[in-house]
Write a protein that holds these residues in place. Structure first.
Motif, PDB file in Angstrom:
ATOM      1  N   UNK A   1      44.810  21.716 -61.204  1.00  0.00           N
ATOM      2  CA  UNK A   1      45.357  22.364 -62.464  1.00  0.00           C
ATOM      3  C   UNK A   1      46.776  21.934 -62.820  1.00  0.00           C
ATOM      4  N   UNK A   2      46.982  21.531 -64.136  1.00  0.00           N
ATOM      5  CA  UNK A   2      48.295  21.051 -64.500  1.00  0.00           C
ATOM      6  C   UNK A   2      49.005  22.348 -64.768  1.00  0.00           C
TER       7      UNK A   2
ATOM      8  N   UNK B   1      45.180  28.701 -66.876  1.00  0.00           N
ATOM      9  CA  UNK B   1      44.588  27.856 -66.088  1.00  0.00           C
ATOM     10  C   UNK B   1      44.122  26.785 -66.997  1.00  0.00           C
ATOM     11  N   UNK B   2      44.714  25.417 -66.558  1.00  0.00           N
ATOM     12  CA  UNK B   2      44.440  24.342 -67.577  1.00  0.00           C
ATOM     13  C   UNK B   2      44.066  23.008 -66.487  1.00  0.00           C
ATOM     14  N   UNK B   3      43.040  22.577 -66.947  1.00  0.00           N
ATOM     15  CA  UNK B   3      42.447  21.484 -65.976  1.00  0.00           C
ATOM     16  C   UNK B   3      41.634  20.387 -66.664  1.00  0.00           C
ATOM     17  N   UNK B   4      41.435  19.246 -66.061  1.00  0.00           N
ATOM     18  CA  UNK B   4      40.782  18.084 -66.771  1.00  0.00           C
ATOM     19  C   UNK B   4      39.389  18.150 -66.057  1.00  0.00           C
TER      20      UNK B   4
ATOM     21  N   UNK C   1      38.358  15.659 -70.530  1.00  0.00           N
ATOM     22  CA  UNK C   1      38.654  16.533 -71.585  1.00  0.00           C
ATOM     23  C   UNK C   1      39.605  17.631 -70.750  1.00  0.00           C
ATOM     24  N   UNK C   2      40.842  17.962 -71.485  1.00  0.00           N
ATOM     25  CA  UNK C   2      41.602  19.013 -70.890  1.00  0.00           C
ATOM     26  C   UNK C   2      41.364  20.268 -71.384  1.00  0.00           C
ATOM     27  N   UNK C   3      40.891  21.215 -70.619  1.00  0.00           N
ATOM     28  CA  UNK C   3      40.688  22.641 -71.175  1.00  0.00           C
ATOM     29  C   UNK C   3      41.341  23.940 -70.404  1.00  0.00           C
TER      30      UNK C   3
END
Ligand SMILES: Cc1cc2nc3c(=O)[nH]c(=O)nc-3n(C[C@H](O)[C@H](O)[C@H](O)COP(=O)(O)OP(=O)(O)OC[C@H]3O[C@@H](n4cnc5c(N)ncnc54)[C@H](O)[C@@H]3O)c2cc1C
Length: 314
Positions: free
Chosen positions: A117-118, A123-126, A136-138
């Motif tokens: 996760x970035x 929580x944000x992840x590719x 896609x980054x979600x």
């Protein structure tokens, strides 16, 4: 609440992708300051998981988990531990359990995840999307999250520390699946788990010419694969067919021999770390996706490659 890693297994043995899942979950646990629990069903020896940072391993041995059912596995997993983030492999087993888990937990399900996760909050992840043509980054819309990690995207990473192993009993609504027989595929190396894949297409002209593909794969410790028409004609089993309608792979090296590189084929292999294409048509679309290309007749190039590898190994 903890981060939960689910261990994929086959015939009581841990699959390679499970070590990657544990490494991934350990990374999230470290980032979030939460504990990590690693859950394995019907596995003989779970101690190897400790090498990858599994400090709290829960072993469940239960006859109702002998036959795989995504619903039963999801229920069993939830009955032995509660978590906020569930990490599974994007394998047939992991992705089908993940779907049930996300419904039962009302969690955000993020499949085909490619990176750590970035951001942990939110929580944000590719993730891989559009059959591998896009990334896609979600961002998760809930605190409860289920992620399935694309095999070979993060890698298994060893981590210092020792683990504790406990046993737990699962509660489920009952498994209604009975396995009558299991047909083993012929490949020596499992296609989804392989670091190297040697694949052949219609350019190989017929099944009698697959000897050199198998020899090259044996020398490299690789799995064998094929394009869809090759499986459709019956030159190779369907268990080897890769692509949009076949198996999706992300090996470290994909060697494509006599395969045109149609978009439907690329959809299953374009997450490979490196692609080597051998094709006698300089205009073959596969060359555009290749890291290395050999423009030549497969019946000359592949035997020459085999001889070079044998000489290097001697
Ligand atoms: C809905 C849909 C889904 C599909 N799903 C998939 C899928 O999942 N996987 C998949 O693979 N396909 C899939 N296809 C089919 C896909 O579109 C292509 O038809 C297929 O990938 C082509 O297979 P191929 O490259 O082996 O054969 P071909 O297209 O016939 O290409 C053979 C290649 O071999 C080369 N060649 C010939 N002789 C030699 C030689 N002596 N040495 C070296 N190279 C040589 C040629 O230059 C050519 O590039 C799908 C199609 C549709 C419509």
């Amino acid at each position: 609440m903890s981060i939960i890693a689910f261990v994929d297994s086959y015939q009581k043995k841990i699959k390679k992708s499970a070590f990657e899942v544990v490494s991934y979950a350990k990374n999230i646990a470290d980032q979030s300051g939460k504990g990590l629990k690693v859950v394995a069903f019907n596995v003989d020896d779970v101690s190897e998981l400790e090498k990858y940072g599994a400090t709290d391993i829960i072993k469940v041995n239960d006859a109702q988990l002998d036959a795989f059912s995504a619903k039963t596995y999801a229920e069993a997993l939830l009955s032995v531990t509660e978590g906020s983030i569930y990490v599974l492999s994007h394998s047939n087993m992991g992705s089908s359990i993940g779907a049930f888990l996300s419904i039962k937990k009302q969690a955000t399900l993020i499949t085909n995840v490619l990176s750590i996760p970035s951001s942990m909050s939110p929580f944000t992840v590719k993730r891989k999307s559009f059959s591998g043509k896009g990334i896609m980054e979600v961002t998760a819309a809930t605190d409860q999250i289920v992620v399935t990690v694309m095999p070979n995207s993060f890698g298994a990473q060893e981590a210092a520390g020792t683990g504790s192993i406990s046993e737990a009993s699962a509660t489920t609504s009952g498994n209604t699946i009975t396995v009558n027989s299991i047909a083993e595929t012929s490949g020596k190396v499992s296609l989804k788990e392989a670091d190297i894949v040697v694949s052949g297409g219609r350019g190989l002209k017929g099944p009698e010419n697959w000897g050199m593909v198998e020899e090259l794969a044996d020398l490299l410790g690789a799995a064998t694969a094929c394009s869809k028409p090759v499986a459709d004609i019956g030159w190779r089993p369907h268990s080897e067919h890769v692509g949009q309608t076949g198996i999706a792979l992300a090996p470290n090296l994909y060697i494509a021999i006599g395969i045109s590189g149609a978009i439907q084929h690329l959809a299953g292999v374009n997450a490979s770390k490196k692609i080597l294409v051998i094709n006698n048509d300089p205009e073959a679309p596969f060359f555009k996706a290749a890291d290395y290309g050999v423009c030549g007749d497969a019946f000359e190039v592949v035997p020459a490659l085999i001889e070079k590898i044998k000489a290097a190994k001697a």
